[in-house]
Motif scaffolding. Structure first.
Motif, PDB file in Angstrom:
ATOM      1  N   LYS A  98      77.946  73.678  36.862  1.00 41.76           N
ATOM      2  CA  LYS A  98      78.747  72.320  36.356  1.00 41.76           C
ATOM      3  C   LYS A  98      80.351  72.144  36.517  1.00 41.76           C
ATOM      4  CE  LYS A  98      79.169  69.141  32.729  1.00 41.76           C
ATOM      5  NZ  LYS A  98      78.797  68.907  31.143  1.00 41.76           N
ATOM      6  N   PRO A 108      84.653  61.613  38.511  1.00 41.49           N
ATOM      7  CA  PRO A 108      83.944  62.221  37.531  1.00 41.49           C
ATOM      8  C   PRO A 108      82.571  62.040  37.701  1.00 41.49           C
ATOM      9  CG  PRO A 108      85.609  60.667  36.617  1.00 41.49           C
ATOM     10  CD  PRO A 108      85.826  60.346  38.035  1.00 41.49           C
ATOM     11  N   LEU A 109      81.850  63.065  37.291  1.00 43.60           N
ATOM     12  CA  LEU A 109      80.163  62.993  37.329  1.00 43.60           C
ATOM     13  C   LEU A 109      79.627  61.750  36.791  1.00 43.60           C
ATOM     14  CD1 LEU A 109      79.592  66.956  36.780  1.00 43.60           C
ATOM     15  CD2 LEU A 109      80.243  65.835  38.826  1.00 43.60           C
ATOM     16  N   SER A 110      78.626  61.500  37.040  1.00 39.03           N
ATOM     17  CA  SER A 110      77.967  60.290  36.453  1.00 39.03           C
ATOM     18  C   SER A 110      76.956  61.057  35.341  1.00 39.03           C
ATOM     19  CB  SER A 110      76.780  59.702  37.303  1.00 39.03           C
ATOM     20  OG  SER A 110      75.710  60.837  37.390  1.00 39.03           O
ATOM     21  N   HIS A 111      77.081  60.286  34.142  1.00 37.29           N
ATOM     22  CA  HIS A 111      76.225  60.829  32.950  1.00 37.29           C
ATOM     23  C   HIS A 111      74.954  61.620  33.295  1.00 37.29           C
ATOM     24  CE1 HIS A 111      73.856  56.934  33.352  1.00 37.29           C
ATOM     25  NE2 HIS A 111      72.976  57.549  32.532  1.00 37.29           N
ATOM     26  N   GLN A 112      74.055  61.031  34.396  1.00 39.45           N
ATOM     27  CA  GLN A 112      72.925  61.507  34.951  1.00 39.45           C
ATOM     28  C   GLN A 112      73.260  62.958  35.271  1.00 39.45           C
ATOM     29  OE1 GLN A 112      71.412  58.581  37.369  1.00 39.45           O
ATOM     30  NE2 GLN A 112      69.680  58.445  36.074  1.00 39.45           N
ATOM     31  N   ASP A 114      75.732  64.908  34.840  1.00 41.62           N
ATOM     32  CA  ASP A 114      76.516  65.423  33.874  1.00 41.62           C
ATOM     33  C   ASP A 114      75.408  66.128  32.869  1.00 41.62           C
ATOM     34  OD1 ASP A 114      79.040  66.510  32.647  1.00 41.62           O
ATOM     35  OD2 ASP A 114      78.310  65.262  31.053  1.00 41.62           O
ATOM     36  N   GLY A 115      74.571  65.457  32.650  1.00 43.03           N
ATOM     37  CA  GLY A 115      73.414  65.921  31.673  1.00 43.03           C
ATOM     38  C   GLY A 115      72.440  66.675  32.311  1.00 43.03           C
ATOM     39  N   LYS A 155      72.576  62.614  42.808  1.00 37.36           N
ATOM     40  CA  LYS A 155      73.904  62.869  43.601  1.00 37.36           C
ATOM     41  C   LYS A 155      73.948  61.743  44.660  1.00 37.36           C
ATOM     42  CE  LYS A 155      77.049  65.126  43.237  1.00 37.36           C
ATOM     43  NZ  LYS A 155      78.323  65.243  42.507  1.00 37.36           N
TER      44      LYS A 155
END
Length: 328
Positions: A98, A108-112, A114-115, A155
């Motif tokens: 990550k 920034p990474l999306s919350h999806q 990122d999680g 992605k």
């Protein structure tokens, strides 16, 4: 509303549907393309594999024939795209790490994303000293390979998955009914494959040998490639010969194809089947053993496909959400 007005409305709606369908075809033609990983400079290439039928399996008289390659039967498949190359470390490591993904991303990474659940950190060098630069990623489990496809989906918004066993053989054959896609003369294999005679017992840079007629590199040799199928005996069942796929709740064995850098020429035949083995995890000290890594399988890699017919959202989630049983 008069009859003529109704006809005009219906005709207008028909034209709108045709226009929208035509627009969809224009933005997603069935032709080669490069898939960019959003917010990075990385990409991978895909080529179209046309729908069609082929004879899966091998005849008993073929040199090197194994009993699990029969009976032969006619298989019908829908169209799909397939990766021109095996997934490389630069692509796989964005999913694996990550912090690396955050570091290389321009946004920034999306919350999806990122999680997203990611592989556990391996306790040894998963390159096995063979290097990473333009080399195939190795050692991932089938579950790890499928979760990489989930990462790609989050992605890119495009559904990628592992090929079925039938799709893999169909793509590897590229219209051939011989031992190899280039014929049956094993003396020609050096031009197309990384194997025991030319590998120096290590993986090689992707695409270092000639492709098959459909533009697929390293389908034979370099690393074995995961399919999405459970390993089972072939059955000549006409009800199972259209887009066949074998699924099981059992963890072992699953099917891999293509042979690898230490394979003999006969094990690179397009009909040759391989089965995953729990012995590949015997060095793993975790209990239960990792879902993500095979610490004794430096010869295992992956390649992705994209079906032309897009599954429903529920089918996509069902594919990604299947959790393998604990591996003790």
């Amino acid at each position: 509303m008069k009859l003529n007005q109704i006809r005009m409305v219906l005709f207008g709606s028909f034209l709108l549907v045709i226009a929208l369908f035509g627009f969809r075809l224009q933005i997603e033609p069935f032709e080669p393309y490069d898939q960019k990983i959003p917010n990075t400079d990385l990409s991978f290439s895909m080529v179209p594999i046309p729908a069609g039928a082929f004879i899966m399996g091998t005849p008993s008289e073929q040199k090197g024939h194994q009993v699990d390659e029969a009976p032969q039967r006619k298989i019908q498949l829908d169209a799909f795209w397939m990766g021109t190359h095996e997934v490389t470390w630069d692509l796989f490591e964005l999913f694996l790490d990550k912090n690396l993904e955050i570091g290389i991303s321009t946004k920034p990474l999306s919350h999806q994303v990122d999680g997203l659940s990611r592989p556990s950190t391996p306790y040894l060098d998963m390159t096995f000293g063979m290097g990473k630069a333009s080399k195939p990623a190795v050692g991932m489990t089938q579950y790890g390979a499928i979760q990489y496809c989930r990462w790609l989906y989050l992605k890119t918004g495009i559904f990628y998955r592992l090929p079925t066993e039938a799709e893999w053989e169909y793509a590897a054959r590229a219209g051939s009914n011989e031992s190899y896609f280039f014929g049956s003369d094993a003396n020609l294999i050096n031009d197309y494959a990384i194997y025991i005679e030319n590998s120096n017992k290590t993986t090689s840079t992707i695409g270092s040998k000639a492709p098959n007629p459909w533009g697929l590199y390293d389908m034979l040799g370099n690393v074995m490639e995961w399919t999405g199928d459970f390993y089972a005996a072939y059955e000549d069942d006409s009800n199972q010969n259209i887009n066949p796929k074998v699924v099981s709740e059992q963890l072992y064995p699953q099917v891999l194809r293509g042979g690898h850098y230490e394979s003999e020429a006969e094990d690179l035949r397009v009909g040759r089947r391989f089965a995953s083995d729990p012995v590949w995890k015997q060095l793993d000290p975790q209990i239960p053993k990792s879902r993500w890594w095979f610490p004794e399988a430096p010869f295992v890699g992956m390649r992705v496909v994209r079906p032309l017919k897009v599954p429903s959202e529920s089918e996509i989630h069902a594919y990604f959400d299947r959790v393998p049983p604990a591996d003790f």
